[in-house]
Design a protein around this motif. Structure first.
Motif, short mmCIF file in Angstrom:
data_model
loop_
_atom_site.label_atom_id
_atom_site.label_comp_id
_atom_site.label_asym_id
_atom_site.label_seq_id
_atom_site.Cartn_x
_atom_site.Cartn_y
_atom_site.Cartn_z
N SER A 1 0.80 -1.23 0.00
CA SER A 1 0.00 0.00 0.00
C SER A 1 0.83 1.27 0.00
O SER A 1 0.27 2.37 -0.10
CB SER A 1 -0.90 0.02 1.25
OG SER A 1 -0.10 0.11 2.42
N SER B 1 2.90 -2.60 5.41
CA SER B 1 3.21 -3.47 4.27
C SER B 1 4.67 -3.34 3.86
O SER B 1 5.27 -4.31 3.39
CB SER B 1 2.29 -3.15 3.08
OG SER B 1 2.48 -1.85 2.59
N SER C 1 -8.13 6.10 -4.09
CA SER C 1 -6.82 5.93 -3.46
C SER C 1 -5.96 7.16 -3.68
O SER C 1 -6.03 7.81 -4.74
CB SER C 1 -6.09 4.71 -4.05
OG SER C 1 -6.81 3.53 -3.86
N SER D 1 0.10 6.37 -2.78
CA SER D 1 0.08 4.97 -2.37
C SER D 1 0.71 4.08 -3.43
O SER D 1 1.55 3.22 -3.14
CB SER D 1 -1.35 4.51 -2.08
OG SER D 1 -1.92 5.25 -1.02
N LYS D 2 0.29 4.30 -4.67
CA LYS D 2 0.82 3.50 -5.78
C LYS D 2 2.28 3.81 -6.02
O LYS D 2 3.10 2.90 -6.24
CB LYS D 2 -0.02 3.77 -7.04
CG LYS D 2 0.37 2.95 -8.23
CD LYS D 2 -0.66 3.06 -9.34
CE LYS D 2 -0.77 4.47 -9.90
NZ LYS D 2 -1.68 4.54 -11.06
N GLY E 1 4.40 2.40 -3.12
CA GLY E 1 4.36 0.95 -3.18
C GLY E 1 5.27 0.40 -4.27
O GLY E 1 6.01 -0.57 -4.05
N GLN F 1 -11.64 -3.30 0.92
CA GLN F 1 -10.66 -4.22 1.50
C GLN F 1 -10.95 -5.67 1.10
O GLN F 1 -10.02 -6.44 0.84
CB GLN F 1 -10.62 -4.10 3.02
CG GLN F 1 -9.87 -2.88 3.52
CD GLN F 1 -10.79 -1.71 3.78
OE1 GLN F 1 -11.87 -1.60 3.19
NE2 GLN F 1 -10.39 -0.81 4.67
N ARG G 1 -9.74 -6.26 -2.41
CA ARG G 1 -8.29 -6.40 -2.46
C ARG G 1 -7.87 -7.81 -2.04
O ARG G 1 -6.97 -8.40 -2.63
CB ARG G 1 -7.63 -5.35 -1.56
CG ARG G 1 -7.74 -3.94 -2.13
CD ARG G 1 -7.10 -2.90 -1.23
NE ARG G 1 -7.13 -1.58 -1.88
CZ ARG G 1 -7.53 -0.46 -1.30
NH1 ARG G 1 -7.94 -0.48 -0.03
NH2 ARG G 1 -7.55 0.67 -1.96
N ASP H 1 -8.81 -7.13 4.99
CA ASP H 1 -7.40 -7.16 5.37
C ASP H 1 -7.15 -8.12 6.54
O ASP H 1 -6.01 -8.46 6.84
CB ASP H 1 -6.88 -5.76 5.71
CG ASP H 1 -7.82 -4.94 6.58
OD1 ASP H 1 -9.01 -5.27 6.67
OD2 ASP H 1 -7.36 -3.96 7.18
N ASP I 1 -6.87 4.47 3.50
CA ASP I 1 -6.83 5.01 2.14
C ASP I 1 -8.05 4.58 1.32
O ASP I 1 -7.91 4.08 0.20
CB ASP I 1 -5.52 4.57 1.45
CG ASP I 1 -5.23 5.37 0.19
OD1 ASP I 1 -5.80 6.47 0.03
OD2 ASP I 1 -4.43 4.90 -0.65
#
Length: 330
Positions: free
Chosen positions: A47, A52, A78, A82-83, A86, A181, A184, A218, A255
């Protein structure tokens, strides 16, 4: 613990005093669990956050980068960072990764449209073209036990509207947000089962104790290495493991709102250093005098905070519990 020793205790130092050994124990746990599952490696939802990032680093150190696969799972709301963060940590560790946007899943379930209808009902001035939204709770240290959620409308980084939520509206929004979540996790298991990997979770002890995770989202993983590490310990692990300073400084968040909403604003309602000290004090039954000295809070505030924490634990007990089974053949 002797009285004199307890009175001299600094809870944060106590939590972080053995962080090197904690890292070794976590690596051993990851190795043993993956081996016991007879899996080749692990899939991790990455994330760009501290949890993470710490898990990714520990898994690479123990299993090797070739046995770790990262998934970036963005959606329409998002944060772009974050992307970016990550991808950066995956690349810095040499981990293969893939971006799999979950927006198509959410659109197929009409999540965004349903959410927009609720927001327009609550906030008449809401316009998705100009407003971002966040769900917040009052700061506990300034408001005490008041526990009323609000929707904030944000335009160009400034709050331009704040609307109190009815219980029914709150539950409806939380139900929609939880799909993110769970979507995901659906993707993570699709990849993990295809690769014969285990899904490695990233939920820490603070979140576990407070029920701060989505059941079968999660929280639905094969192994949970950080579940006995308080959030402040995860930050200490991040520093030990040389995680990118930008990630360490980034405020933690689920997020899932278009305006980046921190866990402090919505869930903890106080700084994480205070929350973790209170949780640790409860776990180890430390005296009020020790908590006062370590946190700098008044006795009255500590007692209110403890009631606040107990209420959260009580209301989220079902999230942590395994599904009840009716045994009929005994």
């Amino acid at each position: 613990m002797q009285v004199a020793e307890e009175m001299s205790m600094n809870i944060i130092e106590e939590l972080n005093g053995n962080i090197g050994n904690i890292a070794l124990k976590l690596r051993g746990f990851i190795r043993d669990q993956v081996a016991s599952f007879k899996k080749k490696g692990v899939v991790i939802g990455v994330s760009g956050g501290i949890d993470s990032s710490v898990i990714l680093t520990l898994c690479v150190q123990e299993l090797g980068k070739e046995n770790v696969y990262g998934l970036l799972l963005p959606e329409e709301e998002s944060a772009p960072s974050s992307k970016v963060l990550g991808a950066e940590i995956c690349e810095s560790l040499g981990v293969s990764y893939e971006e799999v946007p979950i927006s198509p899943i959410l659109r197929s379930l009409n999540i965004y449209n349903k959410k927009e209808k609720i927001l327009k009902r609550i906030c008449p001035e809401y316009d998705a073209r100009i407003h971002k939204t966040s769900l917040v709770l009052p700061d506990f240290l300034n408001t005490g036990l008041l526990n009323v959620p609000y929707i904030c409308l944000v335009n160009n980084g400034e709050t331009v509207g704040k609307y109190r939520l009815k219980a029914t509206d709150y539950l409806e929004l939380i139900g929609l947000q939880g799909v993110k979540q769970r979507s995901r996790m659906l993707v993570q298991y699709m990849y993990a089962e295809t690769m014969n990997y285990a899904v490695c979770g990233t939920t820490n002890k603070t979140e576990t104790v407070l029920g701060q995770f989505v059941k079968y989202g999660d929280g639905g993983v094969d192994l949970e290495p950080l579940a006995d590490c308080y959030k402040v310990q995860v930050y200490a692990l991040g520093k030990l493991l040389n995680v990118n300073e930008e990630i360490i400084k980034r405020p933690p968040s689920a997020d899932t709102w278009s305006h980046y909403t921190t866990d402090e604003e919505f869930y903890w309602r106080m700084p994480i250093q205070i929350m973790d000290q209170l949780l640790y004090a409860q776990e180890h039954r430390l005296s009020l005098q020790v908590i006062e000295k370590s946190t700098g809070l008044s006795r009255e505030t500590i007692e209110k905070a403890q009631r606040h924490i107990n209420r959260i634990k009580d209301t989220t007990e079902y999230i942590r519990a395994a599904p009840p089974v009716c045994y009929i053949n005994r």
